[in-house]
Design a protein around this motif. Sequence first.
Motif, mmCIF file in Angstrom:
data_model
loop_
_atom_site.group_PDB
_atom_site.id
_atom_site.type_symbol
_atom_site.label_atom_id
_atom_site.label_comp_id
_atom_site.label_asym_id
_atom_site.label_seq_id
_atom_site.Cartn_x
_atom_site.Cartn_y
_atom_site.Cartn_z
ATOM 1 N N CYS A 68 0.808 -1.224 0.000
ATOM 2 C CA CYS A 68 0.000 0.000 0.000
ATOM 3 C C CYS A 68 0.838 1.270 0.000
ATOM 4 N N PHE A 69 1.936 1.297 0.780
ATOM 5 C CA PHE A 69 2.584 2.566 1.087
ATOM 6 C C PHE A 69 4.046 2.656 0.663
ATOM 7 N N TYR A 70 4.613 1.621 0.069
ATOM 8 C CA TYR A 70 5.993 1.694 -0.422
ATOM 9 C C TYR A 70 5.958 2.194 -1.864
ATOM 10 N N LYS A 71 5.665 3.475 -2.044
ATOM 11 C CA LYS A 71 5.418 4.036 -3.360
ATOM 12 C C LYS A 71 6.725 4.285 -4.106
ATOM 13 N N LEU A 72 6.675 4.061 -5.430
ATOM 14 C CA LEU A 72 7.839 4.222 -6.293
ATOM 15 C C LEU A 72 7.683 5.473 -7.152
ATOM 16 N N ASP A 73 8.793 5.953 -7.679
ATOM 17 C CA ASP A 73 8.761 7.235 -8.387
ATOM 18 C C ASP A 73 8.313 7.139 -9.836
ATOM 19 N N ASP A 74 8.176 5.919 -10.377
ATOM 20 C CA ASP A 74 7.807 5.799 -11.790
ATOM 21 C C ASP A 74 6.532 4.996 -11.993
ATOM 22 N N GLU A 75 5.735 4.841 -10.946
ATOM 23 C CA GLU A 75 4.515 4.047 -11.077
ATOM 24 C C GLU A 75 3.359 4.925 -11.559
ATOM 25 N N ILE A 518 1.009 -2.435 -9.491
ATOM 26 C CA ILE A 518 1.767 -1.480 -8.684
ATOM 27 C C ILE A 518 2.195 -2.107 -7.358
ATOM 28 N N GLU A 519 1.289 -2.828 -6.700
ATOM 29 C CA GLU A 519 1.594 -3.407 -5.393
ATOM 30 C C GLU A 519 2.667 -4.483 -5.488
ATOM 31 N N ILE A 520 2.657 -5.266 -6.570
ATOM 32 C CA ILE A 520 3.658 -6.316 -6.748
ATOM 33 C C ILE A 520 5.053 -5.714 -6.865
ATOM 34 N N ARG A 521 5.191 -4.652 -7.662
ATOM 35 C CA ARG A 521 6.507 -4.030 -7.831
ATOM 36 C C ARG A 521 6.952 -3.322 -6.548
ATOM 37 N N ARG A 522 5.995 -2.763 -5.811
ATOM 38 C CA ARG A 522 6.339 -2.153 -4.529
ATOM 39 C C ARG A 522 6.936 -3.183 -3.574
ATOM 40 N N LEU A 523 6.313 -4.353 -3.487
ATOM 41 C CA LEU A 523 6.802 -5.387 -2.575
ATOM 42 C C LEU A 523 8.194 -5.864 -2.975
ATOM 43 N N ARG A 524 8.415 -6.078 -4.276
ATOM 44 C CA ARG A 524 9.731 -6.540 -4.722
ATOM 45 C C ARG A 524 10.807 -5.484 -4.443
ATOM 46 N N ILE A 582 5.223 -4.098 -14.619
ATOM 47 C CA ILE A 582 6.632 -3.840 -14.910
ATOM 48 C C ILE A 582 7.481 -4.752 -14.045
ATOM 49 N N SER A 583 8.342 -5.525 -14.649
ATOM 50 C CA SER A 583 9.222 -6.419 -13.899
ATOM 51 C C SER A 583 10.439 -5.650 -13.390
ATOM 52 N N GLY A 584 11.074 -6.225 -12.370
ATOM 53 C CA GLY A 584 12.296 -5.630 -11.873
ATOM 54 C C GLY A 584 12.089 -4.731 -10.676
ATOM 55 N N ILE A 585 13.164 -4.023 -10.319
ATOM 56 C CA ILE A 585 13.203 -3.186 -9.125
ATOM 57 C C ILE A 585 12.956 -1.731 -9.500
ATOM 58 N N GLY A 586 12.201 -1.033 -8.639
ATOM 59 C CA GLY A 586 11.960 0.386 -8.842
ATOM 60 C C GLY A 586 12.737 1.221 -7.834
ATOM 61 N N THR A 587 12.425 2.498 -7.776
ATOM 62 C CA THR A 587 13.062 3.426 -6.836
ATOM 63 C C THR A 587 11.987 4.069 -5.985
ATOM 64 N N ARG A 588 12.184 4.009 -4.675
ATOM 65 C CA ARG A 588 11.160 4.534 -3.791
ATOM 66 C C ARG A 588 11.152 6.060 -3.799
ATOM 67 N N LEU A 589 9.925 6.620 -3.686
ATOM 68 C CA LEU A 589 9.781 8.061 -3.571
ATOM 69 C C LEU A 589 10.383 8.530 -2.253
ATOM 70 N N VAL A 590 11.000 9.695 -2.268
ATOM 71 C CA VAL A 590 11.570 10.262 -1.053
ATOM 72 C C VAL A 590 10.437 10.842 -0.230
ATOM 73 N N ASN A 591 10.322 10.400 1.020
ATOM 74 C CA ASN A 591 9.259 10.860 1.909
ATOM 75 C C ASN A 591 9.885 11.469 3.147
ATOM 76 N N PRO A 592 9.631 12.715 3.447
ATOM 77 C CA PRO A 592 10.266 13.357 4.600
ATOM 78 C C PRO A 592 9.771 12.850 5.941
ATOM 79 N N ALA A 593 8.735 12.013 5.955
ATOM 80 C CA ALA A 593 8.191 11.556 7.228
ATOM 81 C C ALA A 593 9.091 10.544 7.910
#
Length: 603
Positions: A68-75, A518-524, A582-593
């Motif tokens: 749910c919350f491990y958001k990526l920058d290109d999703e 989206i959720e599958i790529r976030r988990l990976r 999308i297969s493979g690894i993504g990049t997580r969005l920067v979150n100041p929290a």
Amino acid sequence: MYPSVAVSLRTLAAYRHIQSQCKTLCYLHDVPAYDVFLEILHRINQHLCQALKRDTVNWHMLNTCLACFYKLDDEPALDFEWLVSIDGNNSLKRWDLNDDDWEDEPTDTDHPGAFTCVNRWRNAGPDSCKKMFAIFQESGIFIASCCHRFVLLACDMIRSGELAKYLIAIINKLLTVYGKNGGCAYDIGCAFSKTLANSTLSPHARDLGFRMMVGAFHGHAHNQRCQLDWHPMYISGTGHTEGEGCEHIFSASNELACSTRHANRFHHHQAIEEHFAFWDANKYAALSNYLWTHYREALKSVRLLTAELETIKAELCLSNNDFPGFFDQECIYLDSLKQPAPRDRLSIHYVEMHDALKQARIQVNSSYAKLQHAEGLVAHCETLLSVDERWLIGGDEYKHFKEEATLGKYHTALDELEHLVVMRLFELSKLSLSGYKLRQQISKALQRHSDAIRNMINHYNIQAASLIPLRQKITWKDIAKYSFLGEFDLLHDSCTDIQDKDWARPAHPRKEIIRLNIEIRRLRTAIHDETIDMSAIINELLVANPLLAAELKHQWRSRVAINAVHTYRLDQIERLFGFSGISGIGTRLVNPAFSRPVNTNWC
């Protein structure tokens, strides 16, 4: 100090999974061994969280569910950035150990007025009716969970039922942490949305695009017009989200009632927190299997429903542009079933009084007073309607509103029948609860409801037979097959037969796969990032704090095993025929929290 009883840490760790036996063992010898053991674990986890940079205020909420919350920058953007469900439960009540006053506060159980979808829920009533027994200090808990059934927030309900203040407080926290484009399912989301709109939180919720809805199970007990606005099946972007995550959580937490009912406040909270910690750990272990199951079901639904839809479009000469119009047509039709205009209602009342006057005249010798009363009512209606000449029985106006009066009785019988079926389905859903006496009581209640339903079926069929044209009769077998209670509203065919209307056919959401991709790529990505960061932290701690590093390595081993299962399952999903993510690894969005993009709840 000369201890006479000793309990090893290994024993306490083993019994931690079966808390009631462990506590019995400790209380038998009058030693707080289990409390001490949990305090040791708590302090160790505090040191680990500091080392892992997981001690920020909202870290738990932002990192509980990776999908749910491990958001990526290109999703791609979703209609709802986050989906949660909220609900209250009164099983975890706690006895007030300092109060011997057992007198219950009086409550008003009468609910006059029409039977609508909101009247079916106790938590939709006024706050004055939501009183709990005075002997309970905490009358239950109110929680929020994500669509993957992780527990996000929880609070006590103090000497009350599901008051609006608990919902407002939780929604305020959700909006503060998660931000824009959120969706929230609640049993009576339709009614609570009005409360939210009148609260000070309304401008903030509106600016963030917050959307209330009702859960899929509870939603089918709302009337059909309500479902069109609030049921997830009709809301774009919800996919196959059921919005009933809290019910799954409560089905497991109800087992705590026997051990927490007479506990003190500390042990009451301790048991609940321990239970939810184990629950979240189990949900994480099953997360990839959840995604795998839902992805396969979504692919199967898309394949089968696409073929069926193409067949229907060919037979009825429809295009994709026609379907939104069907939704609007259904809304317009159901809106037309509301109460008629004031003059029409008065005309219906006039016809009814006219009939009463006719009957009174026949029995004039024995009911002269009734005759005078009916004549007075008829004359009063004629004055209000400005009727110069009394309508003739059999005349056009008389016949029109006579049919409306008969149709009103038919609708009343249908609504009461629907009410009884709702009660029957809820009793059926409770038959799986444990306890022989409980099942016996529910079975007796179910039998009473079944008898009432049979009597109401006979009354309904009498009213249906009095209409022109005749309406469809209902049998007990038909009632037993009803699973979507909104179907009752489609029987309100006052003027035209809608059974063959295109918009009366069931619809199916098709956005589940987009969210799952989206959720599958976030988990990976989360597993990949966590592995890299954890290895670096362990190497740092081996130099700075070897003992803490050893404990972290011990806990990390079980996490690695779970992540290996997740990776295997994610590989299976990506090999599915029809996988579109999308297969493979993504990049997580920067979150100041939070300062480090690592996500686990095993710590």
